[in-house]
Design an enzyme around this catalytic site. Structure first.
Site, PDB file in Angstrom:
ATOM      1  N   GLU A 259      -4.198   5.247   7.796  1.00  0.00           N
ATOM      2  CA  GLU A 259      -4.788   5.284   9.254  1.00  0.00           C
ATOM      3  C   GLU A 259      -4.113   4.124  10.027  1.00  0.00           C
ATOM      4  OE1 GLU A 259      -7.286   7.743   6.794  1.00  0.00           O
ATOM      5  OE2 GLU A 259      -6.443   5.824   6.474  1.00  0.00           O
ATOM      6  N   ASP A 260      -3.480   3.240   9.586  1.00  0.00           N
ATOM      7  CA  ASP A 260      -2.579   1.973  10.218  1.00  0.00           C
ATOM      8  C   ASP A 260      -1.638   2.487  11.199  1.00  0.00           C
ATOM      9  OD1 ASP A 260      -0.638  -0.435  10.517  1.00  0.00           O
ATOM     10  OD2 ASP A 260      -2.467  -1.148   9.507  1.00  0.00           O
ATOM     11  N   ILE A 261      -1.905   2.323  12.392  1.00  0.00           N
ATOM     12  CA  ILE A 261      -0.754   2.803  13.209  1.00  0.00           C
ATOM     13  C   ILE A 261       0.610   2.283  13.177  1.00  0.00           C
ATOM     14  CG2 ILE A 261      -0.145   2.820  15.760  1.00  0.00           C
ATOM     15  CD1 ILE A 261      -3.029   3.389  16.284  1.00  0.00           C
TER      16      ILE A 261
END
Length: 203
Positions: free
Chosen positions: A153-155
């Site tokens: 989920e880490d952009i």
């Protein structure tokens, strides 16, 4: 994960992924990341949400002055007014006290985490209000030293993966996790490398 282990892990991945090998040659090795564990680490996760690092650091400093060591029991003993004066919002006080109650009561067996598998720890942590999947995985990676997690989920990781793999767009979390499977059993090391690559590689 210490520097020596991190370098070995990245070299192993580079041996099977030429794009990682090229990226390593471009930006070099990152520094390892570690963090303390326990209730203070979980509280820090909550404090850091939706505010700047500088503001979070100031709040955590005031909390440490208020209750040195910042144990779950000490946090529960503080009146809400004192926690608000330290800079915590009402929702974060509520989350913090819920986490503190779970830790103090043993509902979340944080002392047993070192001997538990990743999925059980993540399930226990994400059952707490204020702790999402990303936060639980970060806790496992840096507070417990787990070597094979990838917080898809880490952009920043998504953007780094896009550059590394020459993708047309940032991969969605599910695709990012699928692409990272090829880096197992060193996905945590690759996460650290991709954050480093994100800052140092040309867009």
């Amino acid at each position: 994960m210490n520097k020596q282990t991190l370098i070995k892990a990245l070299d192993d991945v580079a041996g099977i992924d030429h794009q990682v090998a090229d990226a390593l040659a471009l930006v070099g090795y990152p520094e390892p990341r570690t963090a303390p564990g326990g209730f203070p680490a979980l509280l820090s996760i909550v404090v850091n949400q939706q505010i700047s690092k500088e503001a979070a650091r100031a709040i955590l400093g005031r909390l440490e002055n208020l209750m040195p060591g910042t144990t779950a029991e000490a946090f529960l003993a503080q009146p809400d007014e004192a926690l608000q004066a330290a800079g915590l919002s009402r929702p974060k006080i509520r989350y913090g006290k819920g986490i503190a109650e779970a830790v103090a009561s043993g509902t979340v067996p944080i002392e047993d985490f070192p001997g538990m598998p990743d999925d059980e720890i993540i399930a226990a942590l994400t059952g707490l209000k204020g702790i999402g999947l990303w936060s639980a995985e970060i806790y496992c990676m840096f507070s417990l030293g787990r070597p094979d997690l990838f917080p898809g989920e880490d952009i920043a990781l998504q953007e780094a993966m896009k550059r590394l793999k020459g993708l047309d767009a940032r991969p969605a979390p599910k695709l990012a996790r699928e692409l990272a499977l090829g880096w197992s059993p060193w996905r945590s090391a690759m996460s650290v490398f991709l954050w480093h690559y994100y800052r140092g590689a040309p867009a």
